[in-house]
Design a protein around this motif. Sequence first.
Motif, PDB file in Angstrom:
ATOM      1  N   LEU A   1      84.778   2.836 -65.980  1.00 28.64           N
ATOM      2  CA  LEU A   1      84.832   3.780 -67.090  1.00 28.64           C
ATOM      3  C   LEU A   1      83.457   3.865 -67.736  1.00 28.64           C
ATOM      4  CD1 LEU A   1      88.124   2.527 -68.807  1.00 28.64           C
ATOM      5  CD2 LEU A   1      87.907   4.360 -67.121  1.00 28.64           C
ATOM      6  N   GLY A   2      82.965   5.078 -67.936  1.00 29.80           N
ATOM      7  CA  GLY A   2      81.704   5.283 -68.639  1.00 29.80           C
ATOM      8  C   GLY A   2      81.895   6.295 -69.742  1.00 29.80           C
ATOM      9  N   ASN A   3      81.355   6.010 -70.915  1.00 33.10           N
ATOM     10  CA  ASN A   3      81.528   6.938 -72.026  1.00 33.10           C
ATOM     11  C   ASN A   3      80.358   6.798 -72.987  1.00 33.10           C
ATOM     12  OD1 ASN A   3      82.674   8.929 -73.555  1.00 33.10           O
ATOM     13  ND2 ASN A   3      84.577   7.841 -74.004  1.00 33.10           N
ATOM     14  N   ALA A   4      80.383   7.604 -74.053  1.00 35.29           N
ATOM     15  CA  ALA A   4      79.298   7.642 -75.029  1.00 35.29           C
ATOM     16  C   ALA A   4      79.796   7.182 -76.389  1.00 35.29           C
ATOM     17  CB  ALA A   4      78.740   9.058 -75.133  1.00 35.29           C
ATOM     18  N   TRP A   5      78.919   6.497 -77.120  1.00 37.83           N
ATOM     19  CA  TRP A   5      79.274   6.082 -78.481  1.00 37.83           C
ATOM     20  C   TRP A   5      79.599   7.294 -79.346  1.00 37.83           C
ATOM     21  CZ3 TRP A   5      80.479   1.359 -78.290  1.00 37.83           C
ATOM     22  CH2 TRP A   5      79.705   0.389 -77.679  1.00 37.83           C
ATOM     23  N   GLY A   6      78.881   8.383 -79.144  1.00 40.56           N
ATOM     24  CA  GLY A   6      79.052   9.539 -80.025  1.00 40.56           C
ATOM     25  C   GLY A   6      79.893  10.648 -79.446  1.00 40.56           C
ATOM     26  N   ASP A   7      80.762  10.341 -78.474  1.00 39.48           N
ATOM     27  CA  ASP A   7      81.566  11.390 -77.848  1.00 39.48           C
ATOM     28  C   ASP A   7      82.493  12.023 -78.877  1.00 39.48           C
ATOM     29  OD1 ASP A   7      83.399  12.916 -76.282  1.00 39.48           O
ATOM     30  OD2 ASP A   7      82.948  11.660 -74.550  1.00 39.48           O
ATOM     31  N   THR A   8      82.250  13.285 -79.210  1.00 35.62           N
ATOM     32  CA  THR A   8      83.038  13.963 -80.240  1.00 35.62           C
ATOM     33  C   THR A   8      84.290  14.635 -79.682  1.00 35.62           C
ATOM     34  OG1 THR A   8      81.383  15.736 -80.026  1.00 35.62           O
ATOM     35  CG2 THR A   8      81.263  14.347 -81.986  1.00 35.62           C
ATOM     36  N   ILE A   9      84.526  14.517 -78.366  1.00 36.83           N
ATOM     37  CA  ILE A   9      85.759  15.031 -77.782  1.00 36.83           C
ATOM     38  C   ILE A   9      86.678  13.876 -77.380  1.00 36.83           C
ATOM     39  CG2 ILE A   9      86.761  16.379 -75.894  1.00 36.83           C
ATOM     40  CD1 ILE A   9      84.345  18.182 -75.979  1.00 36.83           C
ATOM     41  N   PHE A  10      86.143  12.899 -76.683  1.00 34.27           N
ATOM     42  CA  PHE A  10      86.915  11.716 -76.290  1.00 34.27           C
ATOM     43  C   PHE A  10      86.229  10.468 -76.842  1.00 34.27           C
ATOM     44  CE2 PHE A  10      87.648  14.592 -72.485  1.00 34.27           C
ATOM     45  CZ  PHE A  10      88.849  15.084 -72.980  1.00 34.27           C
ATOM     46  N   PRO A  11      86.521  10.085 -78.097  1.00 35.02           N
ATOM     47  CA  PRO A  11      85.829   8.962 -78.743  1.00 35.02           C
ATOM     48  C   PRO A  11      85.982   7.663 -77.956  1.00 35.02           C
ATOM     49  CG  PRO A  11      87.110  10.224 -80.338  1.00 35.02           C
ATOM     50  CD  PRO A  11      87.514  10.715 -78.983  1.00 35.02           C
ATOM     51  N   PRO A  12      85.058   6.722 -78.151  1.00 34.35           N
ATOM     52  CA  PRO A  12      85.037   5.512 -77.329  1.00 34.35           C
ATOM     53  C   PRO A  12      86.205   4.559 -77.535  1.00 34.35           C
ATOM     54  CG  PRO A  12      83.389   5.392 -79.072  1.00 34.35           C
ATOM     55  CD  PRO A  12      83.913   6.792 -79.075  1.00 34.35           C
ATOM     56  N   ASN A  13      86.805   4.547 -78.729  1.00 35.51           N
ATOM     57  CA  ASN A  13      87.870   3.565 -78.999  1.00 35.51           C
ATOM     58  C   ASN A  13      88.986   3.627 -77.967  1.00 35.51           C
ATOM     59  OD1 ASN A  13      86.398   4.236 -81.419  1.00 35.51           O
ATOM     60  ND2 ASN A  13      87.842   2.958 -82.554  1.00 35.51           N
TER      61      ASN A  13
ATOM     62  N   PHE B   1      79.092   1.841 -72.092  1.00 34.80           N
ATOM     63  CA  PHE B   1      78.895   2.748 -73.222  1.00 34.80           C
ATOM     64  C   PHE B   1      77.404   2.937 -73.457  1.00 34.80           C
ATOM     65  CE2 PHE B   1      83.201   1.391 -74.973  1.00 34.80           C
ATOM     66  CZ  PHE B   1      83.798   2.620 -74.714  1.00 34.80           C
ATOM     67  N   ARG B   2      77.021   4.196 -73.690  1.00 34.46           N
ATOM     68  CA  ARG B   2      75.619   4.531 -73.941  1.00 34.46           C
ATOM     69  C   ARG B   2      75.524   5.490 -75.126  1.00 34.46           C
ATOM     70  NH1 ARG B   2      76.536   4.478 -68.472  1.00 34.46           N
ATOM     71  NH2 ARG B   2      75.170   3.104 -67.246  1.00 34.46           N
ATOM     72  N   PRO B   3      74.336   5.626 -75.707  1.00 32.71           N
ATOM     73  CA  PRO B   3      74.157   6.636 -76.757  1.00 32.71           C
ATOM     74  C   PRO B   3      74.231   8.034 -76.154  1.00 32.71           C
ATOM     75  CG  PRO B   3      72.371   5.009 -76.759  1.00 32.71           C
ATOM     76  CD  PRO B   3      73.111   4.837 -75.482  1.00 32.71           C
ATOM     77  N   SER B   4      74.981   8.914 -76.752  1.00 30.27           N
ATOM     78  CA  SER B   4      75.040  10.323 -76.348  1.00 30.27           C
ATOM     79  C   SER B   4      76.292  10.935 -76.938  1.00 30.27           C
ATOM     80  CB  SER B   4      75.042  10.495 -74.819  1.00 30.27           C
ATOM     81  OG  SER B   4      76.170   9.898 -74.236  1.00 30.27           O
ATOM     82  N   ASP B   5      76.487  12.217 -76.654  1.00 29.53           N
ATOM     83  CA  ASP B   5      77.725  12.900 -77.011  1.00 29.53           C
ATOM     84  C   ASP B   5      78.487  13.162 -75.727  1.00 29.53           C
ATOM     85  OD1 ASP B   5      79.747  14.600 -78.215  1.00 29.53           O
ATOM     86  OD2 ASP B   5      78.351  14.937 -79.853  1.00 29.53           O
ATOM     87  N   HIS B   6      79.474  14.012 -75.791  1.00 28.81           N
ATOM     88  CA  HIS B   6      80.361  14.220 -74.663  1.00 28.81           C
ATOM     89  C   HIS B   6      79.612  14.717 -73.428  1.00 28.81           C
ATOM     90  CE1 HIS B   6      84.022  14.904 -72.496  1.00 28.81           C
ATOM     91  NE2 HIS B   6      83.678  16.147 -72.264  1.00 28.81           N
ATOM     92  N   ALA B   7      79.653  13.920 -72.366  1.00 26.59           N
ATOM     93  CA  ALA B   7      79.121  14.263 -71.041  1.00 26.59           C
ATOM     94  C   ALA B   7      77.607  14.391 -70.987  1.00 26.59           C
ATOM     95  CB  ALA B   7      79.762  15.547 -70.516  1.00 26.59           C
ATOM     96  N   THR B   8      76.901  14.150 -72.076  1.00 24.89           N
ATOM     97  CA  THR B   8      75.442  14.287 -72.016  1.00 24.89           C
ATOM     98  C   THR B   8      74.784  13.092 -71.336  1.00 24.89           C
ATOM     99  OG1 THR B   8      75.175  13.361 -74.252  1.00 24.89           O
ATOM    100  CG2 THR B   8      75.366  15.752 -74.064  1.00 24.89           C
ATOM    101  N   ALA B   9      75.465  11.940 -71.301  1.00 25.83           N
ATOM    102  CA  ALA B   9      74.896  10.774 -70.621  1.00 25.83           C
ATOM    103  C   ALA B   9      74.796  10.999 -69.118  1.00 25.83           C
ATOM    104  CB  ALA B   9      75.731   9.531 -70.912  1.00 25.83           C
ATOM    105  N   GLU B  10      75.677  11.850 -68.565  1.00 28.51           N
ATOM    106  CA  GLU B  10      75.685  12.108 -67.132  1.00 28.51           C
ATOM    107  C   GLU B  10      74.911  13.355 -66.744  1.00 28.51           C
ATOM    108  OE1 GLU B  10      79.240  10.102 -68.685  1.00 28.51           O
ATOM    109  OE2 GLU B  10      78.581  12.175 -68.935  1.00 28.51           O
ATOM    110  N   ALA B  11      74.485  14.135 -67.732  1.00 30.61           N
ATOM    111  CA  ALA B  11      73.978  15.481 -67.465  1.00 30.61           C
ATOM    112  C   ALA B  11      72.757  15.504 -66.555  1.00 30.61           C
ATOM    113  CB  ALA B  11      73.667  16.192 -68.777  1.00 30.61           C
ATOM    114  N   THR B  12      71.786  14.634 -66.782  1.00 27.58           N
ATOM    115  CA  THR B  12      70.583  14.679 -65.955  1.00 27.58           C
ATOM    116  C   THR B  12      70.904  14.336 -64.502  1.00 27.58           C
ATOM    117  OG1 THR B  12      70.052  12.384 -66.574  1.00 27.58           O
ATOM    118  CG2 THR B  12      69.022  14.154 -67.859  1.00 27.58           C
ATOM    119  N   GLY B  13      71.900  13.498 -64.298  1.00 24.41           N
ATOM    120  CA  GLY B  13      72.301  13.171 -62.937  1.00 24.41           C
ATOM    121  C   GLY B  13      72.884  14.362 -62.205  1.00 24.41           C
ATOM    122  N   LEU B  14      73.555  15.249 -62.928  1.00 23.51           N
ATOM    123  CA  LEU B  14      74.100  16.449 -62.303  1.00 23.51           C
ATOM    124  C   LEU B  14      72.993  17.392 -61.851  1.00 23.51           C
ATOM    125  CD1 LEU B  14      77.119  17.155 -64.682  1.00 23.51           C
ATOM    126  CD2 LEU B  14      77.169  16.110 -62.411  1.00 23.51           C
ATOM    127  N   LEU B  15      71.805  17.217 -62.415  1.00 22.24           N
ATOM    128  CA  LEU B  15      70.644  18.005 -62.000  1.00 22.24           C
ATOM    129  C   LEU B  15      69.866  17.317 -60.887  1.00 22.24           C
ATOM    130  CD1 LEU B  15      69.349  19.078 -65.529  1.00 22.24           C
ATOM    131  CD2 LEU B  15      70.756  20.418 -63.956  1.00 22.24           C
TER     132      LEU B  15
END
Length: 534
Positions: free
Chosen positions: A263-275, A292-306
Motif C-alpha cells: 500500500l502506498g499513499n500520501a500524507w496529504g491525500d484529500t480524496i483518500f486520507p491516510p488513516n 507514506f510520502r508527502p503529496s496529495d492524491h496520486a501526485t506521489a506516483e505522477a512522475t513515474g507515469l511519465l
Amino acid sequence: MVHPHKALRTSTTATVSAALVAGAAFGLAPAAPAAAAGTQDAAGTQAAAGIRFIDIQGDGGTVLKANVVTPTGAGGSRTYPVIMLPTSWATPQVEYLAQATKLADSGYVVVSYNARGFWQSGGQIEVAGPPDVADASRVIDWALTHTPADPGRVGMAGVSYGAGISLLTAAHDKRVRAVAALSGWGDLIDSIYSGRTQHLQAAALLGGAGCLTGRPSPELQQVLKDFLGSNLAKEDEMTAWGRKRSPATYLDRINDNGAAVMLGNAWGDTIFPPNQYAEFYERLTVPKRLEFRPSDHATAEATGLLGLPNDTWTSAHRWFDHHLKGAANGVDSEQPVRIKSRSSGGYETYPDWKSVGADAHKVALGGTRTIRANVDSGANGGILMLSNALDQFLRLPPVASIPLLPRSYAAVWQTERGAAAQRIRGTVKLHTTVTSTEESGTLVAYLYDVGPLGLGKLVSNAPYTFHGQTPGRPFAVDLELFSTAYDVPAGHRLALVVDTVDPLYIEHNPSGAQLTFSSPVADPSYVSVPLREE
C-alpha cells in the motif's frame, strides 16, 4: 429529504461545475462511444514493438479498451509473470504505458485496461462495484489465454481507482498473488465520509470528472445526489453502497487468499486520507508493506507515469520482483512500514504502523470556549489537490495567522514554545466535551505549527458532524485527525484550532448555532500528539 435545519451553504451545482472545469484543465475530454465487440481480433492491432491495443470482453460482454505490452522476444513455450493495471478514475488506457514498458523490459507481461464506463470502454461507471471486479477476472482470463502469461504469477497494480479495483479483485480472485495499491482506499466510507461529514470537494471532483470522461450509472448518479444533498434519510443506503466497494469489507477473503499487498499513499491525500489505509494495513495478515510520502492524491506516483525516476514505482517494481519472480532483493527482510516526513528528505522505517506513533503526549485543553457557527474563521484545510501539492513540491502548506483568528468563530488553544525540535509521527487525537444549541452541527479541528510571528502552518485537520444531540446537553467527542509526519522546529509552538466551516466539507450547522467546548473535571479535554523529540 434534505436535512431540515438548513440548505447547503455551498452550492453543489457550482462545486460540480468547478470540478468539470478542473477536469478540463487536466486535459480530460468527453468519452467517445465504446467500440462494438469484435471490431478487433484477439491479437489486436500492432501499434509498436511489444505493444498492442486490444478489445477485451469484460463481464456480460462489455468491451474494455486495453493494451498489452510483452517482453521483447517473447515467444515459444516460455511464460512470464503478468501484471494487470486497471486505469485511474477518468484516465485513458495509455495512463500506464511508461511503467508497462519498464515492467515488460524487466520480464513481465503487462495488460492495462480502461475500467468500464470510462472513455471508450463500454458499460457504465460502477465505482469498483461487482461488475468491475468481474471485469478484472475476465482480463486475467484473457491474458492467460492470449499472452505468454504464467497463471501462477499474476499481479495487479493501479493508482487511485485502479488501486481499489486491484485490492477488491485480490479478495475475489485467488489467482492474484501480489498487489501494489497506490493512492487507493481500504474503506470508501471512511475516506469521503469521515467523521460522518461529506467531503464536498472530493465527491464533487470525482462526480464531475466521471461525467466529463464517462457514463455514470443511474445508481451512482442517485448516490451523488443524495450524498451532496445531505439526504440523511438515505444515509444507511449510501453507507451500504460504500461498504460493498470497500476492500476492508472483504479483508478476511484477502487474508485467506494470501496475495502479498503493498500500500502506498500520501500524507496529504484529500480524496483518500491516510488513516483509513493505515487501519486497513494493520488488519492484513498477508505479506505486506505500507509507504507514506508527502503529496496529495496520486501526485506521489505522477512522475513515474511519465517514465521519470519515482520512489513509489521503484518500490512497486521491487515488490513484484520478489513476490512474482522470487528475486532476493531484501523486500521480505526490510521493516515493512516506510515513511517520509513532510519536512525532511529521508525515509524512516518501522516494524508496524502502531510503532510510528507510539510516543503520544497529551496536551490539556483547559477552560471553556464558545464559538458561533456558519462563518469560516480563516482556518481551513486548503484546496483539494492544490494545497498539499504545493506542500509537497514547495513546502507551502495552508497557513493561518493564529493571533488574528476571530475567537468568536474559532476556539484556540496553544502550547508553550518548544525548547527543542519535535517530530510529529502518526495520528493526532482530540478528546473534548461539546455543548450545542442545536441537535446537529459540524466542527473541524486543525493542528498548526506556529512560528514566532504567530503564523501557523497546517499540520493536520479532520471534520466531525453530529446529529440527534439534545440541545444544551454536553456530549463527548473523540476525533482522529488525518495521520501525518511533520517536524516542528525548535522555538515553535502547537495550536489546536476548532471552527465550524471549511470549504473541503459540507457543514450541518443551523443558522445561529453555537458550540461550547469545555473540560469537565471528571473527563478532561485534551489533544494527544505523537511527538518524538530530537
